[in-house]
Design an enzyme around this catalytic site. Structure first.
Site, PDB file in Angstrom:
ATOM      1  NE  ARG A   1      29.048  40.967  30.274  1.00 36.53           N
ATOM      2  CZ  ARG A   1      27.726  41.113  30.393  1.00 36.53           C
ATOM      3  NH1 ARG A   1      27.050  40.523  31.448  1.00 36.53           N
ATOM      4  NH2 ARG A   1      27.001  41.667  29.663  1.00 36.53           N
ATOM      5  CG  ASP A   2      31.919  38.297  40.060  1.00 36.07           C
ATOM      6  OD1 ASP A   2      31.777  38.852  41.308  1.00 36.07           O
ATOM      7  OD2 ASP A   2      33.109  37.374  40.128  1.00 36.07           O
ATOM      8  CB  ILE A   3      36.931  37.698  37.470  1.00 33.73           C
ATOM      9  CG1 ILE A   3      37.827  36.908  36.648  1.00 33.73           C
ATOM     10  CG2 ILE A   3      37.045  36.863  38.907  1.00 33.73           C
ATOM     11  CD1 ILE A   3      39.047  37.603  36.600  1.00 33.73           C
TER      12      ILE A   3
ATOM     13  CG  ASN B   1      28.157  39.529  50.226  1.00 32.98           C
ATOM     14  OD1 ASN B   1      27.176  39.088  50.426  1.00 32.98           O
ATOM     15  ND2 ASN B   1      28.930  38.845  48.954  1.00 32.98           N
TER      16      ASN B   1
ATOM     17  CB  VAL C   1      36.602  42.929  46.849  1.00 34.03           C
ATOM     18  CG1 VAL C   1      37.177  44.466  46.369  1.00 34.03           C
ATOM     19  CG2 VAL C   1      36.918  41.851  46.115  1.00 34.03           C
TER      20      VAL C   1
ATOM     21  CG  HIS D   1      31.166  44.697  45.757  1.00 29.75           C
ATOM     22  ND1 HIS D   1      32.200  44.848  46.661  1.00 29.75           N
ATOM     23  CD2 HIS D   1      31.104  43.477  45.770  1.00 29.75           C
ATOM     24  CE1 HIS D   1      32.486  43.835  47.206  1.00 29.75           C
ATOM     25  NE2 HIS D   1      31.509  42.899  46.647  1.00 29.75           N
TER      26      HIS D   1
ATOM     27  CG  HIS E   1      27.407  40.584  44.294  1.00 33.23           C
ATOM     28  ND1 HIS E   1      28.677  39.823  43.514  1.00 33.23           N
ATOM     29  CD2 HIS E   1      28.099  41.184  45.416  1.00 33.23           C
ATOM     30  CE1 HIS E   1      29.757  39.606  44.300  1.00 33.23           C
ATOM     31  NE2 HIS E   1      29.258  40.507  45.478  1.00 33.23           N
TER      32      HIS E   1
HETATM   33  P1  AMP Z   1      32.409  39.984  47.606  1.00 34.70           P
HETATM   34  O1  AMP Z   1      32.410  38.530  47.966  1.00 34.70           O
HETATM   35  O2  AMP Z   1      30.816  40.565  47.889  1.00 34.70           O
HETATM   36  O3  AMP Z   1      33.332  40.902  48.157  1.00 34.70           O
HETATM   37  O4  AMP Z   1      32.504  40.095  46.165  1.00 34.70           O
HETATM   38  C1  AMP Z   1      33.716  40.009  45.406  1.00 34.70           C
HETATM   39  C2  AMP Z   1      33.457  39.681  43.818  1.00 34.70           C
HETATM   40  O5  AMP Z   1      34.715  40.211  43.168  1.00 34.70           O
HETATM   41  C3  AMP Z   1      33.575  38.126  43.940  1.00 34.70           C
HETATM   42  O6  AMP Z   1      32.364  37.550  43.211  1.00 34.70           O
HETATM   43  C4  AMP Z   1      34.686  37.855  42.791  1.00 34.70           C
HETATM   44  O7  AMP Z   1      34.501  37.037  42.127  1.00 34.70           O
HETATM   45  C5  AMP Z   1      34.854  39.242  42.181  1.00 34.70           C
HETATM   46  N1  AMP Z   1      36.146  39.398  41.484  1.00 34.70           N
HETATM   47  C6  AMP Z   1      37.248  39.636  42.210  1.00 34.70           C
HETATM   48  N2  AMP Z   1      38.206  39.920  41.507  1.00 34.70           N
HETATM   49  C7  AMP Z   1      37.945  40.313  40.105  1.00 34.70           C
HETATM   50  C8  AMP Z   1      38.274  40.812  38.895  1.00 34.70           C
HETATM   51  N3  AMP Z   1      39.518  41.022  38.862  1.00 34.70           N
HETATM   52  N4  AMP Z   1      37.280  41.145  38.117  1.00 34.70           N
HETATM   53  C9  AMP Z   1      35.820  40.786  38.157  1.00 34.70           C
HETATM   54  N5  AMP Z   1      35.362  40.471  39.379  1.00 34.70           N
HETATM   55  C10 AMP Z   1      36.419  40.037  40.281  1.00 34.70           C
END
Ligand code: AMP
Length: 115
Positions: free
Chosen positions: A30-32, A88, A97, A101, A103
């Site tokens: 799950r996204d944080i 993205n 990140v 990945h 979403h």
């Molecule tokens: P992006 O902007 O597509 O690179 O998405 C990166 C996603 O990673 C964002 O929606 C963040 O909320 C999520 N994220 C960052 N750190 C963590 C974490 N430790 N656990 C879960 N999700 C995270």
């Protein structure tokens, strides 16, 4: 592969994740910072920085990730209502990140805007 990449640290077990699925080639957690009641990230274990860094031979991996997102949508109870898959790519694509990945977002009517 980089120890300062948060997804690398989740994959390696150094940082905890709220996992909903794992197997030998991918993890889903799950996204944080969720933008909807379901917001799951599907991440290949292998370090691939972005869609742009995919190599020939990795097409099926991406297919399996999409297929797993479909299964998780069913598990979350949002499959029939609909949901969104987002990947993205790079700075102008909004990727933060640097580890590929997908979403899976759903549970409410999403904004029609695509950026
Ligand atoms: P992006 O902007 O597509 O690179 O998405 C990166 C996603 O990673 C964002 O929606 C963040 O909320 C999520 N994220 C960052 N750190 C963590 C974490 N430790 N656990 C879960 N999700 C995270």
């Amino acid at each position: 592969m980089s120890a300062d990449c948060i997804f690398f640290r989740i994959i390696s077990g150094e940082v905890p994740g709220d996992f909903v699925y794992t197997d030998e080639e991918m993890i889903a957690f799950r996204d944080i910072n969720p933008v909807a009641s379901t917001h799951i990230l599907l991440v290949p274990r292998e370090h691939i920085a972005s869609v742009q860094d995919l190599r020939p031979g990795q097409e099926n991996l991406m297919g399996r990730i999409i297929f797993r997102a479909r299964e998780l949508a069913e598990q979350e109870g949002i499959a029939s209502r609909g949901y969104r898959l987002v990947v993205n790519c790079g700075p102008e694509g909004g990727q933060v990140v640097p580890h590929l990945h997908v979403h899976l977002i759903g549970g409410r009517r999403l904004n029609d805007k695509m950026g």
